[in-house]
Design an enzyme around this catalytic site. Structure first.
Site, PDB file in Angstrom:
ATOM      1  N   HIS A   1      -7.409  -5.498   0.282  1.00 27.74           N
ATOM      2  CA  HIS A   1      -6.184  -4.611   0.796  1.00 27.74           C
ATOM      3  C   HIS A   1      -5.757  -5.007   1.836  1.00 27.74           C
ATOM      4  CE1 HIS A   1      -4.046  -0.864  -0.506  1.00 27.74           C
ATOM      5  NE2 HIS A   1      -4.121  -0.636   0.890  1.00 27.74           N
TER       6      HIS A   1
ATOM      7  N   SER B   1       0.775  -1.312   0.093  1.00 24.24           N
ATOM      8  CA  SER B   1      -0.129  -0.064   0.011  1.00 24.24           C
ATOM      9  C   SER B   1       0.876   1.203   0.040  1.00 24.24           C
ATOM     10  CB  SER B   1      -0.810   0.060   1.132  1.00 24.24           C
ATOM     11  OG  SER B   1      -1.638   0.877   1.097  1.00 24.24           O
TER      12      SER B   1
END
Ligand code: NAG
Ligand code: NAG
Ligand code: NAG
Ligand code: NAG
Length: 413
Positions: free
Chosen positions: A387, A183
């Site tokens: 995610h 990320s």
């Protein structure tokens, strides 16, 4: 003011969310057979690593602008010894996260342990502002909040990560390392290599888990809200924290309401990270959840969120927007300068998925074509992969880590 919140929430709600949000009937924490030890929720990373029988080292560096950062190292696997020249795997966490995320799942599951057992010298960075790096030579994060928290991921990318990498290379006497980012840990990699291109030479290869550069198509309701509200910024800052990012439970709860069942999921519904990124019950090991909640969110500056919000709105991957006058002063131009992805010439491998609220496939494809040396992009073979599953997903070793490690092995031949 109240009207404004409600209007914003309606706006975000109306934009809808097509993702699977099947989080009913979720958690019966007591029914698990292999329970995680509740103590693990409170142990700091070094104690956690030691508890599971691995060697751990803690190193601190003072950055050129005074932040005191902590690196955690697992120099070798269990029942192994360190020998010089052991290849280095440097792992950089994402927004609101820390080195904890790579050890929380425990041996044979956490990326840090798997890498160490596979023969790597594992170094985990902690960016300024998280609980392990919430420290400065002269500034106090609470008393001097305005100055301490005046940074975005740009500063993490051009100062923290390169200075941590230099420290690691110096300490080990090596000239290159593998870099794995998750990320924001991918954002900072691209920026480091484009703004300080000499760092490309220090990278054997980089692996992006949930790549984040362009954000136009992301679907996180919280980030969308922040990007929509960017105009009414003062009001928004009252809700999410003026300097340090600390939204109130009430605010987070309001945002997660459309997909959260408050009777079962209270802690998830008000955990910033889950509200930001969503929740995938298929990949969540329920017994781990209380441990995860003990380690996240690990801290961030509000500016990091605002910078991402600007990207959603502008569609650009560029430096922080200070407004017309501010930009003129800081950059000598009306708009902030774009990051030059072509300058990222270290080999890059992208791992992405189709149920990731932040890393949308369209944006990943654009990044892939613009990077200077893209090697491959790999779609995670689970349509619901989200995610956060890159850190704690039950199948993360099988679907992601083993693939990363086999690529690394090929590169070492
Ligand atoms: C869930 O976590 C516990 C505690 O770390 C572990 O013992 C168990 O094997 C995990 N289950 C799965 C399916 O990964
Ligand atoms: C940085 O922080 C660590 C951990 O709190 C501390 O031991 C160390 O003395 C600090 N370094 C400096 C130069 O202040
Ligand atoms: C590491 O840094 C020290 C101090 O800056 C320097 O003297 C030393 O030569 C460096 N070692 C390596 C292997 O680069
Ligand atoms: C949450 O929403 C309610 C109305 O639905 C509103 O009264 C309240 O102020 C909101 N709280 C926050 C912190 O936004």
């Amino acid at each position: 003011m109240l009207f404004y919140t409600v209007a914003l929430l309606l706006l975000v709600g109306a934009q809808g969310n097509t993702h699977e949000l099947d989080i009913q009937n979720l958690i019966d924490l007591s029914s698990a057979e292999d329970s995680a030890d509740p103590e693990d929720a409170h142990l700091l990373v070094p104690d956690l690593i030691e508890k599971y029988g691995y060697t751990v080292e803690v190193h601190n560096i003072i950055t050129s602008d005074g932040y005191n950062l902590t690196l955690h190292r697992i120099p070798h696997g269990i029942d192994q010894t360190y020998s010089e020249g052991r290849p280095i795997a440097y792992v950089q966490h994402g927004l609101l996260c820390s080195s904890a995320d790579w050890v929380v799942p425990g041996p044979e599951k956490g990326l840090a342990y798997i890498l160490a057992d596979a023969g790597y010298d594992v170094w985990m960075g902690n960016a300024r502002g998280n609980r392990y790096s919430r420290k400065h030579n002269t500034l106090d994060p609470d008393d001097d909040a305005k100055e301490f928290w005046d940074f975005s991921w740009h500063e993490i990318a051009v100062i923290d990560v390169p200075e941590m990498i230099d420290f690691v290379l110096n300490k080990t006497g090596q000239s290159k390392l593998f870099h794995i980012g998750h990320s924001q840990g991918t954002t900072t990699f691209y920026i480091m290599c484009s703004e300080r291109p000499e760092y490309n030479d220090k990278i054997i290869a980089h692996f992006s888990l949930a790549p984040i550069a362009y954000m136009k198509h992301m679907t996180s309701p919280l980030l969308k809200l922040i990007s929509v509200a960017e105009g009414g910024i003062e009001f928004l800052l009252g809700l999410i924290g003026m300097h340090e990012f600390m939204p109130t439970d009430g605010f987070l709860h309001n945002i997660s309401k459309p997909w959260c069942d408050e009777s079962v999921l209270q802690p998830v519904c008000t955990n910033t990270l889950f509200v930001l990124c969503g929740f995938n019950k298929n990949q969540m090991n329920n017994t781990l959840l209380p441990i995860i909640l003990g380690h996240t969110p690990a801290g961030a500056a509000t500016k990091q969120l605002l910078h991402y919000a600007q990207e959603i709105k502008s569609g650009f991957f560029r430096q922080y927007d200070h407004g017309l006058i501010g930009n003129q002063k800081k950059y000598g131009s009306i708009f902030p300068p774009n990051y030059k992805l072509k300058k990222v010439v270290a080999p890059v491998y992208l791992f992405y998925s189709r149920n990731d609220w932040l890393s949308a496939e369209v944006d990943v494809n654009r990044l892939y074509t613009e990077l200077g040396n893209s090697q491959a992009k790999m779609l995670v073979a689970d349509p619901k992969w989200n995610h956060l599953d890159y850190m704690w997903g039950i199948d993360a070793p099988h679907l992601v880590y083993n693939k990363v490690i086999s690529l690394m092995e090929q590169l070492l031949l």
